[in-house]
Design a protein around this motif. Structure first.
Motif, PDB file in Angstrom:
ATOM      1  N   LEU A 140       0.835  -1.195   0.000  1.00 29.33           N
ATOM      2  CA  LEU A 140       0.000   0.000   0.000  1.00 29.33           C
ATOM      3  C   LEU A 140       0.877   1.255   0.000  1.00 29.33           C
ATOM      4  CD1 LEU A 140      -3.026   1.006   0.379  1.00 29.33           C
ATOM      5  CD2 LEU A 140      -2.428   1.238   2.803  1.00 29.33           C
ATOM      6  N   PRO A 141       0.643   2.204  -0.917  1.00 24.01           N
ATOM      7  CA  PRO A 141       1.397   3.461  -0.875  1.00 24.01           C
ATOM      8  C   PRO A 141       1.094   4.233   0.407  1.00 24.01           C
ATOM      9  CG  PRO A 141       0.351   3.148  -3.020  1.00 24.01           C
ATOM     10  CD  PRO A 141      -0.220   2.110  -2.103  1.00 24.01           C
ATOM     11  N   VAL A 142       2.117   4.497   1.190  1.00 23.55           N
ATOM     12  CA  VAL A 142       1.959   5.204   2.464  1.00 23.55           C
ATOM     13  C   VAL A 142       2.954   6.352   2.497  1.00 23.55           C
ATOM     14  CG1 VAL A 142       2.127   5.011   4.981  1.00 23.55           C
ATOM     15  CG2 VAL A 142       1.222   3.097   3.647  1.00 23.55           C
ATOM     16  N   GLU A 143       2.489   7.508   2.978  1.00 19.41           N
ATOM     17  CA  GLU A 143       3.380   8.662   3.069  1.00 19.41           C
ATOM     18  C   GLU A 143       2.936   9.545   4.220  1.00 19.41           C
ATOM     19  OE1 GLU A 143       6.254   9.961   3.021  1.00 19.41           O
ATOM     20  OE2 GLU A 143       6.482   9.567   0.873  1.00 19.41           O
ATOM     21  N   GLU A 144       3.868  10.351   4.747  1.00 22.01           N
ATOM     22  CA  GLU A 144       3.555  11.329   5.784  1.00 22.01           C
ATOM     23  C   GLU A 144       3.261  12.677   5.155  1.00 22.01           C
ATOM     24  OE1 GLU A 144       6.050   9.744   9.654  1.00 22.01           O
ATOM     25  OE2 GLU A 144       6.945  11.297   8.383  1.00 22.01           O
ATOM     26  N   GLU A 145       2.394  13.439   5.815  1.00 23.15           N
ATOM     27  CA  GLU A 145       1.969  14.710   5.216  1.00 23.15           C
ATOM     28  C   GLU A 145       3.125  15.688   5.074  1.00 23.15           C
ATOM     29  OE1 GLU A 145       2.316  16.742   9.076  1.00 23.15           O
ATOM     30  OE2 GLU A 145       1.993  14.676   8.473  1.00 23.15           O
ATOM     31  N   GLU A 155       4.791  13.839  -5.935  1.00 25.36           N
ATOM     32  CA  GLU A 155       4.431  13.254  -7.227  1.00 25.36           C
ATOM     33  C   GLU A 155       4.532  11.739  -7.180  1.00 25.36           C
ATOM     34  OE1 GLU A 155       4.827  11.900 -11.419  1.00 25.36           O
ATOM     35  OE2 GLU A 155       6.328  11.732  -9.817  1.00 25.36           O
ATOM     36  N   ASN A 156       5.566  11.240  -6.507  1.00 25.25           N
ATOM     37  CA  ASN A 156       5.768   9.801  -6.439  1.00 25.25           C
ATOM     38  C   ASN A 156       4.643   9.118  -5.672  1.00 25.25           C
ATOM     39  OD1 ASN A 156       7.123   7.401  -4.655  1.00 25.25           O
ATOM     40  ND2 ASN A 156       7.883   7.425  -6.756  1.00 25.25           N
ATOM     41  N   PHE A 157       4.229   9.711  -4.563  1.00 24.91           N
ATOM     42  CA  PHE A 157       3.153   9.103  -3.776  1.00 24.91           C
ATOM     43  C   PHE A 157       1.851   9.053  -4.566  1.00 24.91           C
ATOM     44  CE2 PHE A 157      -0.541   9.900  -0.974  1.00 24.91           C
ATOM     45  CZ  PHE A 157      -0.578   8.666  -0.345  1.00 24.91           C
ATOM     46  N   VAL A 158       1.466  10.163  -5.170  1.00 21.92           N
ATOM     47  CA  VAL A 158       0.204  10.202  -5.915  1.00 21.92           C
ATOM     48  C   VAL A 158       0.258   9.234  -7.089  1.00 21.92           C
ATOM     49  CG1 VAL A 158      -1.351  11.657  -7.264  1.00 21.92           C
ATOM     50  CG2 VAL A 158      -0.293  12.559  -5.187  1.00 21.92           C
ATOM     51  N   LEU A 159       1.390   9.187  -7.763  1.00 22.24           N
ATOM     52  CA  LEU A 159       1.578   8.248  -8.866  1.00 22.24           C
ATOM     53  C   LEU A 159       1.339   6.817  -8.388  1.00 22.24           C
ATOM     54  CD1 LEU A 159       4.532   8.216 -11.368  1.00 22.24           C
ATOM     55  CD2 LEU A 159       4.138   6.221  -9.946  1.00 22.24           C
ATOM     56  N   ARG A 160       1.903   6.459  -7.235  1.00 20.87           N
ATOM     57  CA  ARG A 160       1.759   5.095  -6.716  1.00 20.87           C
ATOM     58  C   ARG A 160       0.318   4.787  -6.310  1.00 20.87           C
ATOM     59  NH1 ARG A 160       4.611   4.292  -1.993  1.00 20.87           N
ATOM     60  NH2 ARG A 160       5.232   6.467  -1.756  1.00 20.87           N
ATOM     61  N   VAL A 161      -0.372   5.777  -5.771  1.00 22.69           N
ATOM     62  CA  VAL A 161      -1.779   5.570  -5.404  1.00 22.69           C
ATOM     63  C   VAL A 161      -2.605   5.231  -6.637  1.00 22.69           C
ATOM     64  CG1 VAL A 161      -3.870   6.682  -4.538  1.00 22.69           C
ATOM     65  CG2 VAL A 161      -1.698   7.016  -3.338  1.00 22.69           C
ATOM     66  N   PHE A 162      -2.416   5.986  -7.710  1.00 20.77           N
ATOM     67  CA  PHE A 162      -3.173   5.726  -8.940  1.00 20.77           C
ATOM     68  C   PHE A 162      -2.791   4.371  -9.536  1.00 20.77           C
ATOM     69  CE2 PHE A 162      -4.399  10.114  -8.616  1.00 20.77           C
ATOM     70  CZ  PHE A 162      -5.634  10.165  -9.266  1.00 20.77           C
ATOM     71  N   ALA A 163      -1.504   4.019  -9.471  1.00 17.45           N
ATOM     72  CA  ALA A 163      -1.069   2.733 -10.009  1.00 17.45           C
ATOM     73  C   ALA A 163      -1.640   1.573  -9.197  1.00 17.45           C
ATOM     74  CB  ALA A 163       0.458   2.663 -10.026  1.00 17.45           C
ATOM     75  N   TYR A 164      -1.617   1.697  -7.873  1.00 12.85           N
ATOM     76  CA  TYR A 164      -2.130   0.622  -7.012  1.00 12.85           C
ATOM     77  C   TYR A 164      -3.637   0.468  -7.191  1.00 12.85           C
ATOM     78  CZ  TYR A 164      -2.280  -2.441  -2.917  1.00 12.85           C
ATOM     79  OH  TYR A 164      -2.442  -3.517  -2.069  1.00 12.85           O
ATOM     80  N   HIS A 165      -4.324   1.594  -7.321  1.00  9.07           N
ATOM     81  CA  HIS A 165      -5.768   1.544  -7.575  1.00  9.07           C
ATOM     82  C   HIS A 165      -6.056   0.868  -8.915  1.00  9.07           C
ATOM     83  CE1 HIS A 165      -9.960   2.713  -7.617  1.00  9.07           C
ATOM     84  NE2 HIS A 165      -9.785   3.237  -8.799  1.00  9.07           N
ATOM     85  N   ASP A 166      -5.249   1.170  -9.904  1.00 10.87           N
ATOM     86  CA  ASP A 166      -5.386   0.541 -11.223  1.00 10.87           C
ATOM     87  C   ASP A 166      -5.254  -0.974 -11.093  1.00 10.87           C
ATOM     88  OD1 ASP A 166      -5.701   0.334 -13.953  1.00 10.87           O
ATOM     89  OD2 ASP A 166      -3.793   1.281 -14.476  1.00 10.87           O
ATOM     90  N   TRP A 167      -4.276  -1.411 -10.293  1.00 11.76           N
ATOM     91  CA  TRP A 167      -4.078  -2.849 -10.074  1.00 11.76           C
ATOM     92  C   TRP A 167      -5.283  -3.462  -9.353  1.00 11.76           C
ATOM     93  CZ3 TRP A 167      -1.158  -6.717 -11.661  1.00 11.76           C
ATOM     94  CH2 TRP A 167      -1.157  -7.900 -10.921  1.00 11.76           C
ATOM     95  N   ILE A 222       2.994  -7.809  -8.771  1.00  7.17           N
ATOM     96  CA  ILE A 222       2.700  -6.587  -8.015  1.00  7.17           C
ATOM     97  C   ILE A 222       3.678  -6.409  -6.861  1.00  7.17           C
ATOM     98  CG2 ILE A 222       1.023  -7.635  -6.438  1.00  7.17           C
ATOM     99  CD1 ILE A 222       0.837  -4.135  -8.107  1.00  7.17           C
ATOM    100  N   ALA A 223       4.207  -7.515  -6.337  1.00  2.70           N
ATOM    101  CA  ALA A 223       5.201  -7.432  -5.266  1.00  2.70           C
ATOM    102  C   ALA A 223       6.515  -6.844  -5.762  1.00  2.70           C
ATOM    103  CB  ALA A 223       5.443  -8.813  -4.655  1.00  2.70           C
ATOM    104  N   ARG A 224       6.762  -6.910  -7.060  1.00  2.00           N
ATOM    105  CA  ARG A 224       7.953  -6.271  -7.643  1.00  2.00           C
ATOM    106  C   ARG A 224       7.636  -4.862  -8.150  1.00  2.00           C
ATOM    107  NH1 ARG A 224      10.893 -10.858 -11.485  1.00  2.00           N
ATOM    108  NH2 ARG A 224      10.713 -12.640 -10.054  1.00  2.00           N
ATOM    109  N   LEU A 225       6.426  -4.691  -8.679  1.00  4.46           N
ATOM    110  CA  LEU A 225       6.070  -3.403  -9.283  1.00  4.46           C
ATOM    111  C   LEU A 225       6.027  -2.271  -8.262  1.00  4.46           C
ATOM    112  CD1 LEU A 225       5.078  -1.716 -11.735  1.00  4.46           C
ATOM    113  CD2 LEU A 225       2.750  -2.342 -11.042  1.00  4.46           C
ATOM    114  N   MET A 226       5.312  -2.472  -7.156  1.00  3.83           N
ATOM    115  CA  MET A 226       5.125  -1.372  -6.213  1.00  3.83           C
ATOM    116  C   MET A 226       6.430  -0.895  -5.579  1.00  3.83           C
ATOM    117  SD  MET A 226       2.085  -0.627  -6.770  1.00  3.83           S
ATOM    118  CE  MET A 226       2.128   0.770  -5.630  1.00  3.83           C
ATOM    119  N   PRO A 227       7.333  -1.782  -5.147  1.00  2.00           N
ATOM    120  CA  PRO A 227       8.629  -1.280  -4.642  1.00  2.00           C
ATOM    121  C   PRO A 227       9.425  -0.536  -5.714  1.00  2.00           C
ATOM    122  CG  PRO A 227       8.256  -3.527  -3.892  1.00  2.00           C
ATOM    123  CD  PRO A 227       7.195  -3.239  -4.907  1.00  2.00           C
ATOM    124  N   ALA A 228       9.299  -0.989  -6.974  1.00  2.00           N
ATOM    125  CA  ALA A 228      10.011  -0.303  -8.057  1.00  2.00           C
ATOM    126  C   ALA A 228       9.511   1.129  -8.203  1.00  2.00           C
ATOM    127  CB  ALA A 228       9.837  -1.064  -9.364  1.00  2.00           C
TER     128      ALA A 228
END
Length: 313
Positions: A140-145, A155-167, A222-228
Protein backbone atom coordinates in the motif's frame (compact mmCIF):
# COMPACT_ATOMS: atom_id res chain seq x y z
CA UNK A 1 -17.32 11.77 -9.90
CA UNK A 2 -15.67 8.55 -8.75
CA UNK A 3 -12.87 9.09 -6.23
CA UNK A 4 -10.09 6.77 -5.11
CA UNK A 5 -10.37 5.73 -1.46
CA UNK A 6 -7.35 6.78 0.62
CA UNK A 7 -6.83 6.53 4.37
CA UNK A 8 -5.67 9.57 6.31
CA UNK A 9 -4.92 10.66 9.87
CA UNK A 10 -8.07 12.50 10.93
CA UNK A 11 -6.17 15.53 12.24
CA UNK A 12 -4.93 16.26 8.71
CA UNK A 13 -8.51 16.97 7.62
CA UNK A 14 -9.00 19.47 10.44
CA UNK A 15 -10.63 17.20 13.02
CA UNK A 16 -9.82 18.50 16.56
CA UNK A 17 -8.42 15.18 17.75
CA UNK A 18 -4.86 16.03 18.79
CA UNK A 19 -3.73 15.84 22.40
CA UNK A 20 -4.11 19.63 22.76
CA UNK A 21 -7.56 19.68 21.18
CA UNK A 22 -6.17 21.06 17.93
CA UNK A 23 -5.55 19.67 14.47
CA UNK A 24 -2.92 19.66 11.71
CA UNK A 25 -5.11 20.46 8.72
CA UNK A 26 -3.28 20.00 5.41
CA UNK A 27 -4.70 22.25 2.72
CA UNK A 28 -2.96 20.20 0.03
CA UNK A 29 -4.61 17.00 1.22
CA UNK A 30 -8.00 18.51 1.93
CA UNK A 31 -8.36 20.75 -1.09
CA UNK A 32 -6.17 19.48 -3.92
CA UNK A 33 -6.04 15.75 -3.24
CA UNK A 34 -9.61 15.87 -1.94
CA UNK A 35 -10.81 16.53 -5.49
CA UNK A 36 -9.63 13.05 -6.48
CA UNK A 37 -9.46 11.06 -3.24
CA UNK A 38 -12.31 9.93 -1.01
CA UNK A 39 -10.61 10.13 2.37
CA UNK A 40 -11.17 7.57 5.13
CA UNK A 41 -10.08 9.40 8.34
CA UNK A 42 -8.86 7.55 11.43
CA UNK A 43 -7.49 8.77 14.76
CA UNK A 44 -6.29 5.72 16.69
CA UNK A 45 -5.95 7.59 19.98
CA UNK A 46 -9.51 8.90 19.89
CA UNK A 47 -10.72 5.49 18.70
CA UNK A 48 -9.46 3.78 21.87
CA UNK A 49 -11.34 6.24 24.05
CA UNK A 50 -8.84 9.00 24.77
CA UNK A 51 -10.39 12.43 24.78
CA UNK A 52 -9.16 15.76 23.47
CA UNK A 53 -7.45 17.54 25.08
CA UNK A 54 -5.49 14.80 26.86
CA UNK A 55 -1.96 14.20 28.12
CA UNK A 56 0.37 13.71 25.17
CA UNK A 57 1.32 10.13 24.32
CA UNK A 58 4.96 9.22 23.68
CA UNK A 59 6.90 6.08 22.85
CA UNK A 60 9.07 4.79 25.68
CA UNK A 61 11.52 1.90 25.55
CA UNK A 62 11.44 -0.28 28.63
CA UNK A 63 13.37 -3.56 28.88
CA UNK A 64 13.80 -3.64 25.12
CA UNK A 65 10.08 -3.12 24.44
CA UNK A 66 8.59 0.08 23.01
CA UNK A 67 5.44 1.18 24.82
CA UNK A 68 2.97 4.03 24.36
CA UNK A 69 2.62 6.00 27.60
CA UNK A 70 1.28 9.36 28.70
CA UNK A 71 4.04 11.94 28.88
CA UNK A 72 3.17 12.55 32.55
CA UNK A 73 3.28 8.82 33.30
CA UNK A 74 -0.40 8.67 34.27
CA UNK A 75 -1.41 5.82 31.93
CA UNK A 76 -0.19 3.27 29.38
CA UNK A 77 -2.20 2.55 26.22
CA UNK A 78 0.16 0.13 24.46
CA UNK A 79 -2.11 -2.92 24.46
CA UNK A 80 -5.21 -0.88 23.58
CA UNK A 81 -3.48 0.83 20.67
CA UNK A 82 -2.03 -2.41 19.33
CA UNK A 83 -5.35 -4.25 19.62
CA UNK A 84 -7.26 -1.47 17.86
CA UNK A 85 -4.59 -1.12 15.16
CA UNK A 86 -4.47 -4.82 14.35
CA UNK A 87 -8.26 -5.03 14.14
CA UNK A 88 -8.62 -1.82 12.13
CA UNK A 89 -5.98 -2.52 9.49
CA UNK A 90 -7.59 -5.86 8.67
CA UNK A 91 -10.58 -3.88 7.41
CA UNK A 92 -8.65 -1.50 5.14
CA UNK A 93 -8.11 -3.66 2.06
CA UNK A 94 -10.33 -1.29 0.07
CA UNK A 95 -7.86 1.59 0.38
CA UNK A 96 -5.43 2.53 -2.40
CA UNK A 97 -3.14 4.68 -0.27
CA UNK A 98 -2.66 6.22 3.16
CA UNK A 99 -1.43 9.60 4.44
CA UNK A 100 -0.12 9.62 8.01
CA UNK A 101 0.61 12.39 10.50
CA UNK A 102 4.34 12.75 11.02
CA UNK A 103 6.03 12.36 14.42
CA UNK A 104 2.93 10.87 16.02
CA UNK A 105 3.47 7.96 18.47
CA UNK A 106 0.44 6.29 16.88
CA UNK A 107 0.62 7.42 13.23
CA UNK A 108 4.23 8.42 12.58
CA UNK A 109 5.70 6.52 9.65
CA UNK A 110 9.34 6.96 10.65
CA UNK A 111 11.74 8.90 12.90
CA UNK A 112 9.27 9.10 15.80
CA UNK A 113 10.94 10.02 19.11
CA UNK A 114 11.51 7.11 21.46
CA UNK A 115 12.32 7.96 25.08
CA UNK A 116 13.97 5.97 27.82
CA UNK A 117 17.50 5.48 26.58
CA UNK A 118 20.70 6.81 28.10
CA UNK A 119 20.93 9.34 25.26
CA UNK A 120 17.48 10.79 25.84
CA UNK A 121 14.94 10.77 23.03
CA UNK A 122 16.12 9.23 19.75
CA UNK A 123 14.28 9.50 16.43
CA UNK A 124 14.13 5.82 15.60
CA UNK A 125 10.51 4.86 16.25
CA UNK A 126 7.43 4.05 14.20
CA UNK A 127 3.91 4.80 15.44
CA UNK A 128 2.06 1.72 16.68
CA UNK A 129 -0.84 2.17 14.26
CA UNK A 130 1.47 3.01 11.37
CA UNK A 131 3.54 -0.11 11.98
CA UNK A 132 0.45 -2.34 12.02
CA UNK A 133 -0.79 -0.70 8.82
CA UNK A 134 2.46 -1.14 6.92
CA UNK A 135 2.95 -4.70 8.20
CA UNK A 136 -0.56 -5.72 7.12
CA UNK A 137 -0.43 -3.93 3.73
CA UNK A 138 3.23 -3.80 2.66
CA UNK A 139 2.41 -2.80 -0.93
CA UNK A 140 0.00 0.00 0.00
CA UNK A 141 1.40 3.46 -0.87
CA UNK A 142 1.96 5.20 2.46
CA UNK A 143 3.38 8.66 3.07
CA UNK A 144 3.55 11.33 5.78
CA UNK A 145 1.97 14.71 5.22
CA UNK A 146 5.20 16.61 5.90
CA UNK A 147 7.10 14.71 3.22
CA UNK A 148 4.39 15.66 0.71
CA UNK A 149 5.88 19.18 0.73
CA UNK A 150 8.75 17.74 -1.31
CA UNK A 151 7.69 17.90 -5.01
CA UNK A 152 9.44 14.62 -5.88
CA UNK A 153 7.92 12.69 -2.97
CA UNK A 154 4.51 14.25 -3.57
CA UNK A 155 4.43 13.25 -7.23
CA UNK A 156 5.77 9.80 -6.44
CA UNK A 157 3.15 9.10 -3.78
CA UNK A 158 0.20 10.20 -5.91
CA UNK A 159 1.58 8.25 -8.87
CA UNK A 160 1.76 5.09 -6.72
CA UNK A 161 -1.78 5.57 -5.40
CA UNK A 162 -3.17 5.73 -8.94
CA UNK A 163 -1.07 2.73 -10.01
CA UNK A 164 -2.13 0.62 -7.01
CA UNK A 165 -5.77 1.54 -7.58
CA UNK A 166 -5.39 0.54 -11.22
CA UNK A 167 -4.08 -2.85 -10.07
CA UNK A 168 -6.95 -3.27 -7.61
CA UNK A 169 -9.42 -2.55 -10.41
CA UNK A 170 -7.70 -5.14 -12.60
CA UNK A 171 -8.02 -7.79 -9.89
CA UNK A 172 -11.60 -6.81 -9.07
CA UNK A 173 -12.61 -7.06 -12.72
CA UNK A 174 -11.29 -10.60 -13.03
CA UNK A 175 -7.65 -11.46 -13.55
CA UNK A 176 -6.70 -13.13 -16.83
CA UNK A 177 -3.35 -13.63 -18.54
CA UNK A 178 -4.38 -11.24 -21.32
CA UNK A 179 -5.38 -8.51 -18.87
CA UNK A 180 -2.17 -8.91 -16.90
CA UNK A 181 -0.10 -8.56 -20.07
CA UNK A 182 -2.12 -5.53 -21.13
CA UNK A 183 -1.58 -3.94 -17.71
CA UNK A 184 2.17 -4.48 -17.97
CA UNK A 185 2.19 -3.08 -21.50
CA UNK A 186 0.67 0.18 -20.22
CA UNK A 187 3.17 0.49 -17.36
CA UNK A 188 6.36 -0.38 -19.25
CA UNK A 189 7.75 3.12 -19.68
CA UNK A 190 6.73 4.21 -16.19
CA UNK A 191 8.66 1.29 -14.68
CA UNK A 192 11.60 1.91 -17.01
CA UNK A 193 11.76 5.48 -15.76
CA UNK A 194 11.79 4.52 -12.08
CA UNK A 195 13.74 1.25 -12.04
CA UNK A 196 15.30 -0.16 -15.25
CA UNK A 197 16.28 -3.40 -13.53
CA UNK A 198 12.65 -3.95 -12.44
CA UNK A 199 11.56 -3.25 -16.01
CA UNK A 200 13.74 -6.13 -17.19
CA UNK A 201 12.78 -8.36 -14.25
CA UNK A 202 9.05 -7.92 -14.82
CA UNK A 203 9.47 -8.64 -18.51
CA UNK A 204 11.24 -11.91 -17.72
CA UNK A 205 8.56 -12.82 -15.18
CA UNK A 206 5.74 -12.43 -17.68
CA UNK A 207 7.79 -14.21 -20.32
CA UNK A 208 7.46 -17.33 -18.15
CA UNK A 209 3.72 -16.90 -17.67
CA UNK A 210 2.76 -20.17 -19.35
CA UNK A 211 2.88 -23.21 -17.13
CA UNK A 212 2.60 -21.28 -13.84
CA UNK A 213 -0.52 -20.51 -11.78
CA UNK A 214 -1.76 -17.09 -12.88
CA UNK A 215 -2.48 -15.90 -9.33
CA UNK A 216 1.08 -16.77 -8.29
CA UNK A 217 2.57 -14.79 -11.16
CA UNK A 218 0.24 -11.86 -10.46
CA UNK A 219 1.22 -11.77 -6.78
CA UNK A 220 4.89 -11.80 -7.71
CA UNK A 221 4.31 -9.12 -10.34
CA UNK A 222 2.70 -6.59 -8.01
CA UNK A 223 5.20 -7.43 -5.27
CA UNK A 224 7.95 -6.27 -7.64
CA UNK A 225 6.07 -3.40 -9.28
CA UNK A 226 5.13 -1.37 -6.21
CA UNK A 227 8.63 -1.28 -4.64
CA UNK A 228 10.01 -0.30 -8.06
CA UNK A 229 7.63 2.66 -8.26
CA UNK A 230 8.57 3.71 -4.72
CA UNK A 231 11.90 4.89 -6.11
CA UNK A 232 11.61 8.51 -7.19
CA UNK A 233 12.34 8.85 -10.89
CA UNK A 234 15.58 10.67 -11.65
CA UNK A 235 16.26 13.19 -14.39
CA UNK A 236 18.36 10.50 -16.04
CA UNK A 237 15.46 8.05 -15.91
CA UNK A 238 13.04 10.52 -17.44
CA UNK A 239 15.55 11.40 -20.14
CA UNK A 240 15.97 7.74 -21.03
CA UNK A 241 12.21 7.28 -21.45
CA UNK A 242 11.79 10.53 -23.37
CA UNK A 243 14.47 9.41 -25.83
CA UNK A 244 12.69 6.08 -26.26
CA UNK A 245 9.44 7.91 -27.01
CA UNK A 246 11.27 10.22 -29.40
CA UNK A 247 12.22 7.24 -31.53
CA UNK A 248 8.59 6.52 -32.40
CA UNK A 249 8.25 9.83 -34.23
CA UNK A 250 11.44 9.88 -36.31
CA UNK A 251 9.84 8.86 -39.59
CA UNK A 252 6.93 11.26 -39.16
CA UNK A 253 8.75 14.47 -38.24
CA UNK A 254 10.64 16.89 -40.41
CA UNK A 255 14.38 17.36 -39.74
CA UNK A 256 13.59 20.62 -37.94
CA UNK A 257 10.96 18.99 -35.75
CA UNK A 258 13.26 16.10 -34.88
CA UNK A 259 15.99 18.54 -33.88
CA UNK A 260 13.58 20.61 -31.82
CA UNK A 261 12.43 17.53 -29.91
CA UNK A 262 15.99 16.30 -29.36
CA UNK A 263 17.10 19.74 -28.15
CA UNK A 264 14.14 20.00 -25.78
CA UNK A 265 14.90 16.62 -24.24
CA UNK A 266 18.57 17.54 -23.87
CA UNK A 267 17.72 20.84 -22.19
CA UNK A 268 15.57 18.92 -19.74
CA UNK A 269 18.50 16.54 -19.13
CA UNK A 270 20.72 19.52 -18.32
CA UNK A 271 18.16 21.01 -15.95
CA UNK A 272 17.36 23.97 -18.19
CA UNK A 273 13.70 23.00 -18.73
CA UNK A 274 11.09 21.27 -16.55
CA UNK A 275 9.81 17.82 -17.49
CA UNK A 276 6.50 19.26 -18.61
CA UNK A 277 8.09 20.92 -21.67
CA UNK A 278 9.33 17.79 -23.53
CA UNK A 279 6.22 15.89 -22.39
CA UNK A 280 3.97 18.56 -23.87
CA UNK A 281 5.85 18.43 -27.16
CA UNK A 282 5.62 14.63 -27.29
CA UNK A 283 1.89 14.75 -26.55
CA UNK A 284 1.50 17.28 -29.35
CA UNK A 285 3.23 15.02 -31.86
CA UNK A 286 1.20 12.07 -30.58
CA UNK A 287 -2.03 13.92 -31.38
CA UNK A 288 -0.73 14.64 -34.88
CA UNK A 289 0.60 11.11 -35.39
CA UNK A 290 -1.55 8.71 -33.32
CA UNK A 291 0.10 5.58 -31.99
CA UNK A 292 -2.13 3.21 -29.97
CA UNK A 293 0.80 1.74 -28.04
CA UNK A 294 2.08 5.15 -26.91
CA UNK A 295 -1.40 6.50 -26.23
CA UNK A 296 -1.95 3.82 -23.59
CA UNK A 297 1.32 4.51 -21.76
CA UNK A 298 0.65 5.49 -18.14
CA UNK A 299 3.96 7.37 -18.13
CA UNK A 300 2.41 10.14 -20.21
CA UNK A 301 -0.55 10.64 -17.83
CA UNK A 302 0.10 8.93 -14.47
CA UNK A 303 -2.24 11.26 -12.55
CA UNK A 304 -4.70 14.13 -13.26
CA UNK A 305 -3.11 17.18 -14.85
CA UNK A 306 -5.11 19.43 -12.50
CA UNK A 307 -2.79 18.38 -9.64
CA UNK A 308 0.15 20.02 -11.47
CA UNK A 309 2.57 17.49 -10.01
CA UNK A 310 5.07 17.56 -12.86
CA UNK A 311 5.41 21.32 -13.09
CA UNK A 312 8.54 21.46 -10.90
CA UNK A 313 10.20 18.18 -11.94
Amino acid sequence: MYKIKVGISACLLGAPVRFDGGHKRSSFCEQQLGEHFDFHPVCPEMAIGLGAPRPAIRLVKRAGEVRAEASNGSFDVTERLIAFSQQQVRELGFLSGYILCAKSPSCGMERVKVYGGTQGAVKEGVGLYARALMDAHPLLPVEEEGRLNDPLLRENFVLRVFAYHDWQQLCHGGLTAARLLEFHSRYKYLVLCHAPEAYRSLGRLLGRLKGRPLEQVADEYIARLMPALTRCASRRGHTNVLQHLQGYFKRFLSPGQRQELADTIDKYRLGLLPLLVPLTLIRHYLREHPNPYLEQQVYLNPHPESLKLRYSL
